[in-house]
Structures are given as C-alpha cells and as structure tokens.
Design an enzyme around this catalytic site. Structure first.
Site, PDB file in Angstrom:
ATOM      1  N   ARG A 183       0.697  -1.325  -0.002  1.00  0.00           N
ATOM      2  CA  ARG A 183      -0.046  -0.173  -0.153  1.00  0.00           C
ATOM      3  C   ARG A 183       0.780   1.241  -0.152  1.00  0.00           C
ATOM      4  NH1 ARG A 183      -2.564  -3.810  -0.692  1.00  0.00           N
ATOM      5  NH2 ARG A 183      -4.489  -4.672   0.217  1.00  0.00           N
ATOM      6  N   SER A 201     -10.465  -0.259   3.988  1.00  0.00           N
ATOM      7  CA  SER A 201      -9.645  -0.669   5.016  1.00  0.00           C
ATOM      8  C   SER A 201      -9.233   0.911   5.611  1.00  0.00           C
ATOM      9  CB  SER A 201      -8.473  -1.445   4.748  1.00  0.00           C
ATOM     10  OG  SER A 201      -8.918  -2.933   4.279  1.00  0.00           O
ATOM     11  N   GLU A 212      -4.300   3.529   6.518  1.00  0.00           N
ATOM     12  CA  GLU A 212      -4.149   3.392   4.870  1.00  0.00           C
ATOM     13  C   GLU A 212      -4.607   4.671   4.236  1.00  0.00           C
ATOM     14  OE1 GLU A 212      -5.106  -0.392   3.264  1.00  0.00           O
ATOM     15  OE2 GLU A 212      -6.241   0.582   1.735  1.00  0.00           O
TER      16      GLU A 212
HETATM   17  C1  LIG Z   1     -15.554  -0.377  -0.390  1.00  0.00           C
HETATM   18  C2  LIG Z   1     -14.086  -0.263  -0.557  1.00  0.00           C
HETATM   19  C3  LIG Z   1     -13.129  -1.166  -0.651  1.00  0.00           C
HETATM   20  C4  LIG Z   1     -11.763  -0.991  -1.161  1.00  0.00           C
HETATM   21  N1  LIG Z   1     -10.802  -1.988  -1.212  1.00  0.00           N
HETATM   22  C5  LIG Z   1      -9.535  -1.685  -1.507  1.00  0.00           C
HETATM   23  C6  LIG Z   1      -8.673  -2.911  -1.882  1.00  0.00           C
HETATM   24  O1  LIG Z   1      -9.140  -4.102  -1.669  1.00  0.00           O
HETATM   25  N2  LIG Z   1      -7.463  -2.768  -1.968  1.00  0.00           N
HETATM   26  C7  LIG Z   1      -7.119  -1.522  -1.990  1.00  0.00           C
HETATM   27  O2  LIG Z   1      -5.770  -1.198  -2.298  1.00  0.00           O
HETATM   28  N3  LIG Z   1      -7.975  -0.422  -1.740  1.00  0.00           N
HETATM   29  C8  LIG Z   1      -9.044  -0.379  -1.634  1.00  0.00           C
HETATM   30  N4  LIG Z   1     -10.004   0.586  -1.281  1.00  0.00           N
HETATM   31  C9  LIG Z   1      -9.326   1.847  -1.444  1.00  0.00           C
HETATM   32  C10 LIG Z   1      -9.505   2.599  -2.613  1.00  0.00           C
HETATM   33  O3  LIG Z   1     -10.311   1.857  -3.623  1.00  0.00           O
HETATM   34  C11 LIG Z   1      -7.975   2.785  -3.519  1.00  0.00           C
HETATM   35  O4  LIG Z   1      -7.144   3.460  -2.680  1.00  0.00           O
HETATM   36  C12 LIG Z   1      -8.206   3.563  -5.042  1.00  0.00           C
HETATM   37  O5  LIG Z   1      -6.893   3.412  -5.414  1.00  0.00           O
HETATM   38  C13 LIG Z   1      -8.685   4.996  -4.421  1.00  0.00           C
HETATM   39  O6  LIG Z   1      -8.903   5.627  -5.656  1.00  0.00           O
HETATM   40  P1  LIG Z   1      -9.614   6.875  -5.857  1.00  0.00           P
HETATM   41  O7  LIG Z   1      -9.717   7.212  -7.235  1.00  0.00           O
HETATM   42  O8  LIG Z   1     -10.873   6.757  -5.102  1.00  0.00           O
HETATM   43  O9  LIG Z   1      -8.531   7.708  -5.136  1.00  0.00           O
HETATM   44  P2  LIG Z   1      -8.868   9.159  -4.075  1.00  0.00           P
HETATM   45  O10 LIG Z   1      -9.327   8.404  -2.942  1.00  0.00           O
HETATM   46  O11 LIG Z   1      -9.422  10.185  -4.869  1.00  0.00           O
HETATM   47  O12 LIG Z   1      -7.280   9.468  -4.024  1.00  0.00           O
HETATM   48  C14 LIG Z   1      -6.387   8.663  -3.126  1.00  0.00           C
HETATM   49  C15 LIG Z   1      -5.091   9.251  -3.302  1.00  0.00           C
HETATM   50  O13 LIG Z   1      -4.571   9.154  -4.640  1.00  0.00           O
HETATM   51  C16 LIG Z   1      -4.345  10.821  -5.214  1.00  0.00           C
HETATM   52  N5  LIG Z   1      -4.672  10.935  -6.510  1.00  0.00           N
HETATM   53  C17 LIG Z   1      -5.698  10.446  -7.095  1.00  0.00           C
HETATM   54  N6  LIG Z   1      -5.814  10.663  -8.447  1.00  0.00           N
HETATM   55  C18 LIG Z   1      -4.743  11.163  -8.725  1.00  0.00           C
HETATM   56  C19 LIG Z   1      -4.073  11.352  -9.965  1.00  0.00           C
HETATM   57  N7  LIG Z   1      -4.626  11.259 -11.117  1.00  0.00           N
HETATM   58  N8  LIG Z   1      -2.732  11.888  -9.982  1.00  0.00           N
HETATM   59  C20 LIG Z   1      -1.984  11.980  -8.766  1.00  0.00           C
HETATM   60  N9  LIG Z   1      -2.624  11.509  -7.626  1.00  0.00           N
HETATM   61  C21 LIG Z   1      -3.975  11.464  -7.700  1.00  0.00           C
HETATM   62  C22 LIG Z   1      -5.061  11.570  -4.266  1.00  0.00           C
HETATM   63  O14 LIG Z   1      -4.452  12.789  -3.962  1.00  0.00           O
HETATM   64  C23 LIG Z   1      -4.753  10.699  -3.042  1.00  0.00           C
HETATM   65  O15 LIG Z   1      -3.642  10.961  -2.313  1.00  0.00           O
HETATM   66  C24 LIG Z   1     -11.165   0.380  -1.138  1.00  0.00           C
HETATM   67  C25 LIG Z   1     -12.080   1.388  -0.923  1.00  0.00           C
HETATM   68  C26 LIG Z   1     -13.431   1.290  -0.520  1.00  0.00           C
HETATM   69  C27 LIG Z   1     -14.246   2.250  -0.364  1.00  0.00           C
END
Ligand SMILES: Cc1cc2nc3c(=O)[nH]c(=O)nc-3n(C[C@H](O)[C@H](O)[C@H](O)COP(=O)(O)OP(=O)(O)OC[C@H]3O[C@@H](n4cnc5c(N)ncnc54)[C@H](O)[C@@H]3O)c2cc1C
Length: 338
Positions: A164, A238, A334
């Site tokens: 992560r 998580s 996380e």
């Molecule tokens: C129900 C649920 C289940 C999940 N299960 C998992 C799992 O199994 N495994 C796992 O690893 N994660 C899991 N996650 C966490 C999440 O899905 C991941 O971390 C995902 O990659 C976040 O994507 P996001 O677009 O929502 O990013 P955001 O939450 O919008 O951003 C996350 C980070 O990335 C940065 N960021 C976003 N887009 C960009 C870009 N284009 N350029 C540069 N920086 C950027 C943001 O500034 C921030 O620091 C889960 C979340 C939920 C709600």
C-alpha cells in the site's frame, strides 16, 4: 475544463463527509492538465488531486483547489504472442478497466476486481487484493509535473512499490497529476485462486471451465457480501494497514495470544491481520455516535449518516490507542487524512 467555486465535496468522497473546497477543477485531457498547472493554478494556495475519493477522509473544508482528472479511454500500445500493453486513462474507473480487460481475455487484473476508485489513483497506494498487487501488472505511467506542466514517464523500477505504498505516496505526493497508467497483461492466464476464500466461492458456483471471467465473478460475489457499499454506508475500505512486526515481537505476541492471525513474510517479519486485532479489542460492530466499525469486517470504519471527518478520525485514534495498549502494535492508517 470546468472550474467551480465553493464546491461541495460530499459526492466526491466515499465516506460521504460534507465538506467543500474553494475551487474544483475538472480536466479532460493531458494538454488541458499541462496548460492549467502552467497558467491558471494558484500554487501559493493548497491543492489536492482527487479521483473518486475512496481513500480520503476530509476532516475540514479544503481551503484551496481540488483537481479532478477525468480523461477517458483504453488503448492497446503493443502486443506479442504472450503479452499486451494497455494504456488506460487516469480518469477511467478502475473496475471498468478490469471488466474491459477480462472481456478481451487479457489476464492479470481479475483479482483486483471491484476495487473502487480511478485508474490514476491505483499506483498511488499500489492497490492490492486477493493475493495480487498492482505492481505485478504495472509497466509505467504518464504524469504532468505540477510545478512545470511537463509530461514525464515513470517506469516500474522507479515507483518504489511496497505494501500500500509507492513513490507517489511519499516524495512525489501531490507533485504530479497522473494522466495515464500502462499495464502489462497476459494472453495466457495463470489463475491465482489460493488466496482467502476464492476456492470456496468457486466451489459454490456452477461453470464448465475455469476462466478469468469466472474468477472475476467469484471475487465480485465475495466483495459484495463482505464489504459495505459506500453508496449505502459511507466508508473508504480498510482504514488501517496490516502491521508488520519482527520475529521477536511475533514470538512474544503468539505466547500471549496463541490464536494470533498472522502471515509469515519469510524475510524475518510477519504481517498481522489488523482486523483480527481490532476484533479482539472488542471494536467489531461497535457504534459510537455517527460512526461504526463494520460488523463483517473490523478494518472498515463506516459513516452511519451524518458523521463529520473529525468524528471518524477521533474514533480511529481510539482504536489505534487501544491496539497499542493491548498488543504493543502501532496501527498505521491506509486512508489519506486531508
Ligand atoms: C469499499 C472499498 C473497498 C476498497 N478495497 C480496496 C482494496 O481491496 N485494495 C486497495 O488497495 N484499496 C481498496 N480501497 C481503497 C481505494 O479503492 C483505493 O485506494 C483507490 O485506488 C482509490 O482511488 P480513488 O480514485 O478513489 O482515489 P482518491 O481517494 O481520490 O485519492 C487517493 C490518493 O491518490 C491521489 N490521486 C488521485 N488521483 C490522482 C491522480 N490522477 N494523480 C495523482 N494523484 C492522484 C489523491 O491525491 C490521494 O492521495 C477500497 C475502498 C473502498 C471504499
């Protein structure tokens, strides 16, 4: 490009926390992103990249600019008889990419089915699930440097992927807009079904031949049963990472807690199941005000409706204190706190 002022972020974070930002900018292609950071972004004020907000907890209004990359498309860059290299736009939904690749029988991403969020955010914390991490199929990425507006390419070896974790969660945090991710998938699948309850789920399904489409369906079934849908109950998956401890600490813990749930990393350290620790500390299913620890998965903090970011954070800190006191183990978050 679309620029909005005093904009609510409630629909842009899966915790559903009601906060706003001064400016919200939607960018639809690489050139727009480059022009925007060179000519329009006020770099004297705070700024933040956002995808689907599924790994962010806002504890205050954001007094600055939130940048939302919304470019779209998947493109096959190259292929051999064994592999295919696909460029996926950062604004695509991660699971749409997985569905797209599984439909074409390109293997490698199926175990990462249904992880919320965008393609662009996937490398940030090296998303992982069901025995796979993004790093195993990652080839490179394209990003616009915010300081200069220049396009840069980063390759696997530079990303410093960890559990992560990546360079973009550390030194390069908030310094680049990731605009595309290049993934290397396989034309000959290697099924990874040993992790967790994938095999048990497959046994309960009826199919003729195992395929990546069947594995994707099994993972979707498990995730739908186990994880709360953020549309119905705000959460960010998580909340904590699984802590890693050394052999000595592991031996001491096993003496005190013979049923300790842990995994030997075979490098002198052990990964502890944070959900098990939280469950043992009595938090699983516990409600406090507008916040609850999910009843099926103790690693997930949920918003029961009206929780503020501060309330969620405060409950998470109470959990951290209790785990430290009971097991002497530090739980690292996380989720990104903003
Ligand atoms: C129900 C649920 C289940 C999940 N299960 C998992 C799992 O199994 N495994 C796992 O690893 N994660 C899991 N996650 C966490 C999440 O899905 C991941 O971390 C995902 O990659 C976040 O994507 P996001 O677009 O929502 O990013 P955001 O939450 O919008 O951003 C996350 C980070 O990335 C940065 N960021 C976003 N887009 C960009 C870009 N284009 N350029 C540069 N920086 C950027 C943001 O500034 C921030 O620091 C889960 C979340 C939920 C709600």
């Amino acid at each position: 490009m679309e620029i909005k002022s005093n904009y609510s972020l409630k629909k842009h974070n899966t915790f559903g926390v009601d906060v706003s930002c001064n400016t919200f900018v939607t960018l639809t292609n690489q050139k727009e992103a480059s022009d925007y950071v060179q000519n329009k972004l006020d770099k004297t004020q705070p700024y933040l990249l956002i995808g689907e907000g599924s790994n962010i907890l806002f504890i205050n209004d954001f007094e600055g600019t939130v940048i939302h990359m919304q470019n779209k498309g998947f493109e096959v860059l190259d292929e051999t008889h064994k592999n295919v290299w696909i460029k996926a736009a950062a604004g695509e939904i991660w699971d749409d990419f997985v569905a797209w690749s599984v439909e074409r029988k390109y293997a490698g991403a199926e175990n990462l089915s249904l992880i919320p969020g965008t393609v662009g955010a996937a490398p940030i914390q090296n998303i992982g699930a069901y025995g796979i991490e993004l790093s195993e199929i990652f080839n490179g990425l394209e990003a616009i440097e915010i300081e200069t507006g220049e396009l840069r390419r980063f390759y696997l070896r530079e990303l410093q992927f960890g559990y992560r974790d990546s360079l973009f969660k550390q030194e390069l945090k908030n310094k680049y807009i990731i605009t595309a991710v290049i993934l290397k998938l396989n034309k000959f699948p290697f099924f990874k079904i040993d992790y967790g309850n994938i095999k048990a789920e497959l046994e309960s399904m009826s199919y003729e031949n195992l395929s990546i489409a069947i594995i994707r369906q099994a993972i979707i079934n498990i995730r739908n049963r186990k994880l709360p849908d953020p549309k119905l109950r705000g959460n960010a998956g998580s909340f904590f990472k699984n802590p890693i401890v050394n052999q000595k600490m592991h031996n001491e813990l096993i003496k005190r807690f013979p049923k300790l749930a842990s995994y030997d990393l075979k490098n002198g350290s052990f990964k502890l199941a944070a959900a098990w620790l939280i469950d043992q500390a009595g938090f699983k299913g516990l409600k406090k005000g507008n916040v609850a620890v999910h009843e099926n998965q103790a690693l997930i903090l949920t918003n029961l409706g009206q929780a503020s970011g501060k309330e969620l954070l405060s409950f998470s800190e109470e959990i951290q204190r209790k785990i430290e006191e009971m097991f002497g183990v530090e739980l690292e978050r996380e989720v990104n706190i903003i």
